[in-house]
Design an enzyme around this catalytic site. Structure first.
Site, short mmCIF file in Angstrom:
data_model
loop_
_atom_site.label_atom_id
_atom_site.label_comp_id
_atom_site.label_asym_id
_atom_site.label_seq_id
_atom_site.Cartn_x
_atom_site.Cartn_y
_atom_site.Cartn_z
N ASN A 108 0.85 -1.18 0.00
CA ASN A 108 0.00 0.00 0.00
C ASN A 108 0.89 1.23 0.00
OD1 ASN A 108 -2.49 1.47 0.22
ND2 ASN A 108 -1.97 1.88 2.35
N HIS A 110 0.84 5.25 1.34
CA HIS A 110 0.11 6.12 2.26
C HIS A 110 0.76 7.50 2.28
CE1 HIS A 110 -2.40 7.28 5.63
NE2 HIS A 110 -1.31 7.75 6.23
N SER A 137 4.78 7.02 2.21
CA SER A 137 5.39 5.74 2.60
C SER A 137 4.78 4.60 1.78
CB SER A 137 5.13 5.45 4.09
OG SER A 137 5.53 6.52 4.92
N ASP A 146 -2.69 1.07 8.12
CA ASP A 146 -1.47 1.84 7.88
C ASP A 146 -0.36 1.50 8.87
OD1 ASP A 146 -2.82 3.15 5.81
OD2 ASP A 146 -3.54 4.72 7.15
#
Length: 217
Positions: A108, A110, A137, A146
């Protein structure tokens, strides 16, 4: 043979476009096997169609529970046997069972320097907190929002006249650089995941991962 990945989106798909562009230019040896969105009007679906990538829409509002949605989403993803699942602006909180199924092979991006500013509205929150820098990030996905192991971060200075919009634009530019880079490293087995931690070239990374400027040295 190229490396199969599946990309999940909910919106414009600008990070998807960065992956498409780099793969077409030969900088990234991946095959985007499918793009899946939980929103039928996501422009990222059009980006995928223009690149002749198969698309799927799975409306989360049609499911009675988060678990039911994630189970169906998992079925669609697994049809393509991807080696990596890439969340590119996929605005869904994932269930623990889904995150566990793809543990160590789902990334992912973020828009903050994790662990700071998890969740939404990160640019405004960074300004209000009088931070001197902000950034983005790339991390492995865990069941906690997260909170997965960070692979790489890139930062930008917050100037006195920055707004949430202008800061977001600066962060977006960084996203399109480091996300394809992280995917590239993963496809080359340079990034691995063991016991909740990320490693680069077999060296365990610190909590903040690699800083982008350091990656270029």
């Amino acid at each position: 043979m190229s490396f199969p990945i599946v990309v999940l989106i909910s919106g414009s798909g600008s990070n998807l476009q960065a992956l498409i562009d780099q793969s077409l230019q030969g900088q990234l040896n991946v095959n985007i096997s499918a793009v899946i969105s939980n929103k039928a009007d996501a422009y990222g679906l059009e980006r995928a169609k223009q690149a002749a990538i198969p698309t799927h829409t799975l409306d989360h509002k049609l499911f009675e529970s988060r678990e039911a949605f994630d189970a169906e989403l998992q079925k669609i993803i697994d049809q393509y046997s991807p080696k990596l699942v890439v969340l590119a602006g996929f605005m869904r909180i994932l269930t623990e069972s889904f995150a566990r199924h793809y543990e160590g092979r789902m990334l992912n991006i973020h828009p903050s320097l994790l662990p700071k500013f998890k969740g939404l509205d990160t640019h405004q929150r960074a300004i209000e907190a009088n931070e001197k820098e902000h950034g983005v990030s790339v991390h492995f996905v865990s069941a906690e929002l997260d909170a997965g192991a960070v692979i790489i971060q890139a930062s930008t200075e917050i100037s006195s006249n920055d707004t949430a919009e202008s800061l977001g634009n600066k962060v977006h530019t960084l996203e399109h650089i480091i996300y394809p880079l992280a995917v590239k490293w993963f496809s080359e087995d340079r990034i691995t995941f063991h016991d909740g931690k990320a490693s680069f070239d077999q060296t365990v990374l610190p909590e903040s991962g690699i800083r982008y400027n350091e990656a270029l040295k």
